[in-house]
Design a protein around this motif. Structure first.
Motif, PDB file in Angstrom:
ATOM      1  N   VAL A   1       0.845  -1.405  -0.057  1.00 16.69           N
ATOM      2  CA  VAL A   1       0.305  -0.090  -0.013  1.00 16.69           C
ATOM      3  C   VAL A   1       0.671   1.419   0.102  1.00 16.69           C
ATOM      4  O   VAL A   1       1.807   1.454   0.973  1.00 16.69           O
ATOM      5  N   LEU A   2       0.459   2.339  -0.918  1.00 15.03           N
ATOM      6  CA  LEU A   2       1.163   3.510  -0.765  1.00 15.03           C
ATOM      7  C   LEU A   2       0.026   4.578  -0.821  1.00 15.03           C
ATOM      8  O   LEU A   2      -0.741   4.489  -1.510  1.00 15.03           O
ATOM      9  N   PHE A   3       0.375   5.534   0.355  1.00 13.33           N
ATOM     10  CA  PHE A   3      -0.719   6.601   0.389  1.00 13.33           C
ATOM     11  C   PHE A   3       0.197   7.873   0.246  1.00 13.33           C
ATOM     12  O   PHE A   3       1.426   7.952   0.522  1.00 13.33           O
ATOM     13  N   ARG A   4      -0.448   8.842  -0.542  1.00 13.54           N
ATOM     14  CA  ARG A   4       0.138  10.085  -0.704  1.00 13.54           C
ATOM     15  C   ARG A   4      -0.840  11.311  -0.434  1.00 13.54           C
ATOM     16  O   ARG A   4      -1.761  11.382  -1.193  1.00 13.54           O
TER      17      ARG A   4
ATOM     18  N   GLY B   1      -0.349  15.375  -0.805  1.00 14.72           N
ATOM     19  CA  GLY B   1       0.846  16.337  -1.277  1.00 14.72           C
ATOM     20  C   GLY B   1       2.323  15.703  -1.648  1.00 14.72           C
ATOM     21  O   GLY B   1       2.346  14.620  -2.214  1.00 14.72           O
ATOM     22  N   THR B   2       3.191  16.037  -0.699  1.00 15.70           N
ATOM     23  CA  THR B   2       4.392  15.575  -1.058  1.00 15.70           C
ATOM     24  C   THR B   2       4.816  14.454  -0.034  1.00 15.70           C
ATOM     25  O   THR B   2       5.921  13.940  -0.083  1.00 15.70           O
ATOM     26  N   LYS B   3       3.899  14.344   1.042  1.00 14.26           N
ATOM     27  CA  LYS B   3       4.191  13.317   1.994  1.00 14.26           C
ATOM     28  C   LYS B   3       3.528  11.896   1.435  1.00 14.26           C
ATOM     29  O   LYS B   3       2.556  11.792   0.952  1.00 14.26           O
ATOM     30  N   THR B   4       4.273  10.852   1.535  1.00 17.00           N
ATOM     31  CA  THR B   4       3.822   9.572   1.064  1.00 17.00           C
ATOM     32  C   THR B   4       4.188   8.499   2.698  1.00 17.00           C
ATOM     33  O   THR B   4       5.111   8.702   3.219  1.00 17.00           O
ATOM     34  N   VAL B   5       3.301   7.636   2.524  1.00 19.20           N
ATOM     35  CA  VAL B   5       3.394   6.505   3.810  1.00 19.20           C
ATOM     36  C   VAL B   5       3.177   5.237   2.946  1.00 19.20           C
ATOM     37  O   VAL B   5       2.317   4.789   2.068  1.00 19.20           O
ATOM     38  N   GLU B   6       4.220   4.212   3.356  1.00 17.91           N
ATOM     39  CA  GLU B   6       4.153   2.866   2.679  1.00 17.91           C
ATOM     40  C   GLU B   6       3.895   1.768   3.904  1.00 17.91           C
ATOM     41  O   GLU B   6       4.199   2.252   4.699  1.00 17.91           O
ATOM     42  N   ARG B   7       3.198   1.159   3.513  1.00 15.50           N
ATOM     43  CA  ARG B   7       2.501   0.312   4.500  1.00 15.50           C
ATOM     44  C   ARG B   7       2.331  -1.352   3.714  1.00 15.50           C
ATOM     45  O   ARG B   7       2.066  -1.412   2.593  1.00 15.50           O
TER      46      ARG B   7
ATOM     47  N   ALA C   1      -4.223   6.514  -3.055  1.00 15.81           N
ATOM     48  CA  ALA C   1      -3.971   5.281  -2.453  1.00 15.81           C
ATOM     49  C   ALA C   1      -3.753   4.397  -3.503  1.00 15.81           C
ATOM     50  O   ALA C   1      -4.750   4.229  -4.451  1.00 15.81           O
ATOM     51  N   ASN C   2      -2.767   3.499  -3.283  1.00 20.11           N
ATOM     52  CA  ASN C   2      -2.484   2.586  -4.447  1.00 20.11           C
ATOM     53  C   ASN C   2      -2.386   1.196  -3.696  1.00 20.11           C
ATOM     54  O   ASN C   2      -1.431   1.212  -2.706  1.00 20.11           O
ATOM     55  N   PHE C   3      -3.061   0.096  -4.195  1.00 19.14           N
ATOM     56  CA  PHE C   3      -2.931  -0.976  -3.686  1.00 19.14           C
ATOM     57  C   PHE C   3      -2.217  -2.221  -4.429  1.00 19.14           C
ATOM     58  O   PHE C   3      -3.175  -2.099  -6.013  1.00 19.14           O
ATOM     59  N   PHE C   4      -1.492  -3.077  -4.205  1.00 22.07           N
ATOM     60  CA  PHE C   4      -1.062  -4.155  -5.199  1.00 22.07           C
ATOM     61  C   PHE C   4      -1.330  -5.337  -4.166  1.00 22.07           C
ATOM     62  O   PHE C   4      -0.751  -5.521  -3.173  1.00 22.07           O
ATOM     63  N   VAL C   5      -2.143  -6.419  -4.645  1.00 26.85           N
ATOM     64  CA  VAL C   5      -2.641  -7.225  -3.776  1.00 26.85           C
ATOM     65  C   VAL C   5      -2.675  -8.564  -4.417  1.00 26.85           C
ATOM     66  O   VAL C   5      -2.802  -8.596  -5.604  1.00 26.85           O
ATOM     67  N   LYS C   6      -2.259  -9.668  -3.619  1.00 25.60           N
ATOM     68  CA  LYS C   6      -2.204 -10.891  -3.871  1.00 25.60           C
ATOM     69  C   LYS C   6      -2.683 -11.946  -2.866  1.00 25.60           C
ATOM     70  O   LYS C   6      -2.517 -11.521  -1.717  1.00 25.60           O
TER      71      LYS C   6
END
Length: 475
Positions: free
Chosen positions: A48-51, A53-59, A247-252
């Motif tokens: 998961v990647l949240f963004r 503005g210029t702030k990003t959070v990976e989870r 919000a971007n999700f790559f799911v398996k």
């Protein structure tokens, strides 16, 4: 034999083959073949990647979904489901933290369509994939309605979507230690939602959502259940205050079909696990230096090995204490007064690890051997106990493992919460680092004094509540 009776027998004989004859050669009929009292378990992993503005959070998220069929008809199955969510921040490193739990009852139709009552928010992706009524050939395309449900703090937003599906043929898939070869279906759809201007805006709820989804599902047409899925989801949320969140999700996700584990099955598995612990402690001794003694009953030891697919050597490691003279052997091992050496439940009372069944599965409970007062570092006796538990857990490589920390009610809540989390993490790290268990199947959570097993009214009872538990999840 009368003519009418002969015709009836012929009709009954060929009836099972009519469905096969109805599917033209070179085509595939997709539908769910789920039966009553079966369990379909889905283990999902999300990058998961949240963004903003210029702030990003990976989870990284992990979802464990257990779906049980309560009853099935020709057209559908009524499903009872549990959704457990886990998360960890960063780039797929470190332990998973146990986050939320959801329950749901919904109807799954044979063509893949869902009906979810309004009181349930799960599953949030509904009717993926759905199948046409007629058989399809490789390269065929179809469109059927589906839905995405977004649950925000004060409002739920449902977005209708129309995926376009394509049947690609039969292909292999592989994910980690799991693999298969079955029918591959791809799909894609756009997402768009705009709140009507006549409706009131909520500050923490987006008034506009747009994005897209592309997915692949490997659905075993012969068995009538999915095996593996891979999905990419991309959303943009626009809030009334002008904030834009991506919000971007790559799911398996890997599916496992099995029969329901009932209370009797769980108790049998608990007995086998208890036997394994007794074997270990008979060989190595108890933390206080005493050893336990047990007679072997070859006819009853490990009665469920065949059921669970576990292979063992011909000898269990516990030898019956006899000698050629027929008199008791000389030994330094001691037993508690009135303890029967052939009763595993009485021997279990001596062990520093307690084993019990719960709704979730089998729980190993460790108490005073774990830590010094106000410390989260495992003591040597605790390391030994965790090692024995790890050897047992490795026999269930596909099962979820949960580590939970608990305290008594003495002290500040915030301190106890942190201490319970740190102690749970210590046990988890021991399982992963020292015993090479797969951290993707293990999670932790601290509960402070939220779930006592005894009243906090005496020092003895508070001692019982200061514990770490390891749950082997069976359902």
């Amino acid at each position: 034999m009368t003519k009418s009776r002969f015709l009836l027998i012929c009709f009954i004989t060929i009836l099972p083959y009519l469905d096969l004859l109805a599917v033209p050669v070179g085509t595939t009929k997709f539908h769910w073949k789920w039966a009553s009292n079966q369990v379909l378990e889905l283990n999902e992993y999300h990058e998961v990647l949240f963004r903003v503005g210029t702030k990003t959070v990976e989870r990284e998220d992990k979802n464990r979904v257990v779906m049980k069929t309560k009853q099935c008809s020709q057209d559908s199955c009524l499903v009872n489901a549990w959704f457990d969510t886990y998360l960890r921040y960063g780039k797929t490193s470190g332990p998973f933290w146990k986050d939320k739990e959801f329950v749901s009852d919904f109807t799954l139709f044979r063509n893949g369509r869902y009906e979810v009552p309004n009181e349930f928010i799960m599953p949030n992706l509904r009717s993926f994939p759905s199948f046409p009524d007629s058989p399809v050939s490789v390269g065929d395309v179809w469109k059927l309605p589906a839905e995405e449900s977004f649950d925000f703090s004060s409002e739920r937003i449902r977005v209708k979507v129309t995926p376009e599906y394509t049947f690609q043929g039969i292909f292999p898939w592989k994910e980690g230690n799991y693999s298969g070869n079955c029918e591959k279906i791809t799909y894609t759809y756009p997402i768009f939602y705009a709140k009507p201007e006549s409706e009131k805006m909520a500050p923490n709820v987006p008034y506009k959502i747009f994005g897209f989804a592309t997915g692949t599902v490997f659905f075993n047409a012969e068995r009538g259940v999915p095996e593996f899925k891979e999905v990419k989801l991309s959303y943009t949320f626009i809030y009334p205050n002008g904030t834009v969140q991506e919000a971007n999700f790559f799911v398996k996700g890997v599916y496992f079909l099995r029969n329901h584990v009932n209370a009797k099955d769980k108790e049998s598995i608990r007995e086998d696990i208890l036997n394994d612990l007794i074997v270990g402690y008979t060989k190595d001794g108890l933390p206080n230096g005493r050893r336990i003694q047990r007679k072997q009953n070859p006819g009853k030891l490990f009665p469920n090995d065949k059921l669970l697919g576990i292979q063992r050597p011909e000898t269990s490691g516990i030898q019956e204490n006899t000698n050629t003279q027929g008199s008791p052997p000389e030994t330094n091992e001691t037993l508690e007064p009135n303890l029967r050496p052939d009763d595993p439940n009485q021997i279990a009372e001596q062990l520093p690890v307690k084993v019990r069944t719960t709704d979730d599965g089998i729980v190993f409970s460790l108490d005073s051997i774990l830590f010094d007062f106000n410390d989260s570092k495992l003591k040597s006796d605790a390391e030994s106990a965790v090692a024995k538990i790890a050897e047992i857990l490795k026999k269930y490589p596909d099962r979820e493992i949960r580590v939970s920390g608990h305290t008594d009610n003495i002290g500040k809540k915030e301190y106890n919460q942190k201490l319970s989390e740190e102690r749970a993490k210590s046990v988890l790290h021991s399982l992963v680092d020292n015993h090479k268990m797969d951290e993707k199947h293990i999670s932790f959570r601290g509960y402070a004094d939220e779930f006592p097993i005894a009243p906090n009214d005496t020092e003895e009872n508070r001692h019982k509540n200061r514990r770490v538990e390891i749950t082997l999840v069976l359902d």
